[in-house]
Design a protein around this motif. Structure first.
Motif, PDB file in Angstrom:
ATOM      1  N   ASP A 132       0.823  -1.212   0.000  1.00 61.99           N
ATOM      2  CA  ASP A 132       0.000   0.000   0.000  1.00 61.99           C
ATOM      3  C   ASP A 132       0.855   1.258   0.000  1.00 61.99           C
ATOM      4  OD1 ASP A 132      -2.262  -1.548  -0.028  1.00 61.99           O
ATOM      5  OD2 ASP A 132      -2.783  -1.208   2.084  1.00 61.99           O
ATOM      6  N   LEU A 133       1.945   1.248   0.760  1.00 63.13           N
ATOM      7  CA  LEU A 133       2.832   2.414   0.784  1.00 63.13           C
ATOM      8  C   LEU A 133       3.444   2.659  -0.591  1.00 63.13           C
ATOM      9  CD1 LEU A 133       4.518   1.854   4.242  1.00 63.13           C
ATOM     10  CD2 LEU A 133       3.004   3.758   3.614  1.00 63.13           C
ATOM     11  N   PHE A 134       3.842   1.577  -1.269  1.00 57.64           N
ATOM     12  CA  PHE A 134       4.390   1.737  -2.614  1.00 57.64           C
ATOM     13  C   PHE A 134       3.327   2.270  -3.573  1.00 57.64           C
ATOM     14  CE2 PHE A 134       5.242   0.388  -6.929  1.00 57.64           C
ATOM     15  CZ  PHE A 134       6.512   0.914  -7.111  1.00 57.64           C
ATOM     16  N   LEU A 135       2.104   1.757  -3.480  1.00 57.13           N
ATOM     17  CA  LEU A 135       1.008   2.210  -4.333  1.00 57.13           C
ATOM     18  C   LEU A 135       0.792   3.714  -4.181  1.00 57.13           C
ATOM     19  CD1 LEU A 135      -1.467   1.531  -6.199  1.00 57.13           C
ATOM     20  CD2 LEU A 135      -2.769   1.244  -4.082  1.00 57.13           C
ATOM     21  N   VAL A 136       0.749   4.190  -2.953  1.00 58.66           N
ATOM     22  CA  VAL A 136       0.533   5.619  -2.699  1.00 58.66           C
ATOM     23  C   VAL A 136       1.726   6.440  -3.177  1.00 58.66           C
ATOM     24  CG1 VAL A 136       0.211   7.357  -0.886  1.00 58.66           C
ATOM     25  CG2 VAL A 136      -1.050   5.190  -0.779  1.00 58.66           C
ATOM     26  N   ALA A 137       2.936   6.022  -2.828  1.00 59.81           N
ATOM     27  CA  ALA A 137       4.134   6.773  -3.238  1.00 59.81           C
ATOM     28  C   ALA A 137       4.251   6.826  -4.757  1.00 59.81           C
ATOM     29  CB  ALA A 137       5.381   6.145  -2.621  1.00 59.81           C
ATOM     30  N   ASP A 138       3.948   5.723  -5.430  1.00 57.51           N
ATOM     31  CA  ASP A 138       4.023   5.683  -6.890  1.00 57.51           C
ATOM     32  C   ASP A 138       3.018   6.658  -7.507  1.00 57.51           C
ATOM     33  OD1 ASP A 138       5.191   4.413  -9.276  1.00 57.51           O
ATOM     34  OD2 ASP A 138       3.198   3.538  -9.563  1.00 57.51           O
ATOM     35  N   ASN A 139       1.802   6.662  -6.990  1.00 54.11           N
ATOM     36  CA  ASN A 139       0.788   7.592  -7.494  1.00 54.11           C
ATOM     37  C   ASN A 139       1.185   9.039  -7.251  1.00 54.11           C
ATOM     38  OD1 ASN A 139      -2.113   6.511  -8.448  1.00 54.11           O
ATOM     39  ND2 ASN A 139      -1.071   4.972  -7.204  1.00 54.11           N
ATOM     40  N   MET A 140       1.790   9.309  -6.116  1.00 55.33           N
ATOM     41  CA  MET A 140       2.231  10.672  -5.816  1.00 55.33           C
ATOM     42  C   MET A 140       3.404  11.081  -6.705  1.00 55.33           C
ATOM     43  SD  MET A 140       0.138  11.985  -3.744  1.00 55.33           S
ATOM     44  CE  MET A 140      -1.090  11.056  -4.665  1.00 55.33           C
ATOM     45  N   MET A 141       4.268  10.115  -7.060  1.00 53.21           N
ATOM     46  CA  MET A 141       5.367  10.425  -7.971  1.00 53.21           C
ATOM     47  C   MET A 141       4.815  10.874  -9.324  1.00 53.21           C
ATOM     48  SD  MET A 141       7.344   8.874 -10.732  1.00 53.21           S
ATOM     49  CE  MET A 141       6.777   7.203 -10.594  1.00 53.21           C
ATOM     50  N   TYR A 142       3.765  10.193  -9.805  1.00 53.70           N
ATOM     51  CA  TYR A 142       3.154  10.599 -11.072  1.00 53.70           C
ATOM     52  C   TYR A 142       2.455  11.955 -10.929  1.00 53.70           C
ATOM     53  CZ  TYR A 142       4.443   6.316 -13.370  1.00 53.70           C
ATOM     54  OH  TYR A 142       5.175   5.307 -13.927  1.00 53.70           O
ATOM     55  N   LYS A 143       1.891  12.229  -9.757  1.00 53.17           N
ATOM     56  CA  LYS A 143       1.300  13.553  -9.516  1.00 53.17           C
ATOM     57  C   LYS A 143       2.389  14.620  -9.612  1.00 53.17           C
ATOM     58  CE  LYS A 143      -0.828  16.435  -6.002  1.00 53.17           C
ATOM     59  NZ  LYS A 143      -1.175  16.559  -4.594  1.00 53.17           N
ATOM     60  N   ALA A 144       3.558  14.358  -9.025  1.00 55.02           N
ATOM     61  CA  ALA A 144       4.675  15.308  -9.084  1.00 55.02           C
ATOM     62  C   ALA A 144       5.109  15.528 -10.531  1.00 55.02           C
ATOM     63  CB  ALA A 144       5.843  14.816  -8.234  1.00 55.02           C
ATOM     64  N   LYS A 145       5.137  14.474 -11.322  1.00 54.63           N
ATOM     65  CA  LYS A 145       5.514  14.602 -12.742  1.00 54.63           C
ATOM     66  C   LYS A 145       4.493  15.450 -13.489  1.00 54.63           C
ATOM     67  CE  LYS A 145       8.054  10.309 -13.385  1.00 54.63           C
ATOM     68  NZ  LYS A 145       8.987  10.171 -14.473  1.00 54.63           N
ATOM     69  N   ARG A 146       3.199  15.204 -13.231  1.00 59.42           N
ATOM     70  CA  ARG A 146       2.145  15.972 -13.913  1.00 59.42           C
ATOM     71  C   ARG A 146       2.193  17.453 -13.550  1.00 59.42           C
ATOM     72  NH1 ARG A 146      -0.816  11.501 -12.331  1.00 59.42           N
ATOM     73  NH2 ARG A 146      -1.751  12.659 -10.618  1.00 59.42           N
ATOM     74  N   SER A 147       2.711  17.759 -12.374  1.00 60.73           N
ATOM     75  CA  SER A 147       2.756  19.159 -11.943  1.00 60.73           C
ATOM     76  C   SER A 147       3.913  19.925 -12.575  1.00 60.73           C
ATOM     77  CB  SER A 147       2.837  19.240 -10.417  1.00 60.73           C
ATOM     78  OG  SER A 147       4.122  18.872  -9.971  1.00 60.73           O
ATOM     79  N   GLY A 148       4.639  19.311 -13.442  1.00 61.37           N
ATOM     80  CA  GLY A 148       5.731  19.988 -14.139  1.00 61.37           C
ATOM     81  C   GLY A 148       7.079  19.368 -13.853  1.00 61.37           C
ATOM     82  N   LYS A 149       7.103  18.233 -13.231  1.00 60.55           N
ATOM     83  CA  LYS A 149       8.337  17.504 -12.899  1.00 60.55           C
ATOM     84  C   LYS A 149       9.172  18.268 -11.881  1.00 60.55           C
ATOM     85  CE  LYS A 149       8.483  15.131 -17.293  1.00 60.55           C
ATOM     86  NZ  LYS A 149       9.236  14.807 -18.472  1.00 60.55           N
ATOM     87  N   ASN A 150      10.220  17.611 -11.427  1.00 65.03           N
ATOM     88  CA  ASN A 150      11.147  18.210 -10.470  1.00 65.03           C
ATOM     89  C   ASN A 150      10.407  18.715  -9.235  1.00 65.03           C
ATOM     90  OD1 ASN A 150      13.930  18.407 -10.212  1.00 65.03           O
ATOM     91  ND2 ASN A 150      13.848  20.622 -10.404  1.00 65.03           N
ATOM     92  N   ALA A 151       9.506  17.862  -8.701  1.00 66.59           N
ATOM     93  CA  ALA A 151       8.672  18.257  -7.568  1.00 66.59           C
ATOM     94  C   ALA A 151       8.509  17.082  -6.603  1.00 66.59           C
ATOM     95  CB  ALA A 151       7.314  18.726  -8.069  1.00 66.59           C
ATOM     96  N   ILE A 152       7.942  17.394  -5.450  1.00 70.92           N
ATOM     97  CA  ILE A 152       7.621  16.393  -4.428  1.00 70.92           C
ATOM     98  C   ILE A 152       6.117  16.444  -4.193  1.00 70.92           C
ATOM     99  CG2 ILE A 152       7.915  15.718  -2.008  1.00 70.92           C
ATOM    100  CD1 ILE A 152      10.675  17.040  -2.104  1.00 70.92           C
TER     101      ILE A 152
END
Length: 138
Positions: free
Chosen positions: A35-55
């Motif tokens: 579950d932690l990996f699932l959430v972190a992975d989804n948040m990584m894609y959110k960071a990419k969608r926000s313009g990359k180079n983000a947390i």
């Protein structure tokens, strides 16, 4: 926003590296590694969608969405198996120097009406479900 990193390659070109980081915190976002990996992975894609180079770290609403989408994928996979909608795609692998086709890589896809779902959108969930997808020919 994170600072980007740049460096010079041996042939004198400058390259820039960025990072998109998704964060999941135990026990707030999950109590097991899956579950932690699932959430972190989804948040990584959110960071990419926000313009990359983000947390990115999930909000309460995003947590519900992450698990809702995972549940939908599990249902999609089970329906595809039941309806025999998993189809093979043969991707040629070519020699970069000669351009000669050497072999084909077998990739699985799910066909949903006119839409084809790529393996990266379902393989991890299929593996977590304990499903091994095999293609046989007669």
């Amino acid at each position: 926003m994170l600072d980007s990193f740049s460096m010079e390659t041996p042939d004198g070109h400058k390259i820039k590296a960025t990072a998109s980081i998704g964060i999941a915190i135990s026990p707030n976002h999950g109590d097991n590694p899956k579950d932690l990996f699932l959430v972190a992975d989804n948040m990584m894609y959110k960071a990419k969608r926000s313009g990359k180079n983000a947390i990115a770290i999930p909000s309460e609403d995003e947590m519900a969405e992450v698990f809702r989408k995972a549940g939908e994928k599990i249902i999609m996979i089970q329906n595809a198996l039941d309806q025999q909608k998993i189809v093979p795609y043969f991707q040629p692998i070519c020699d970069a120097a000669s351009g000669e086709m050497i072999i084909h890589e077998l990739l699985m896809r799910i066909q949903l009406g006119d839409q084809i779902v790529a393996a990266n959108d379902f393989i991890e969930e299929a593996e977590n479900m304990g499903i091994a997808i095999r293609w046989t020919t007669s």
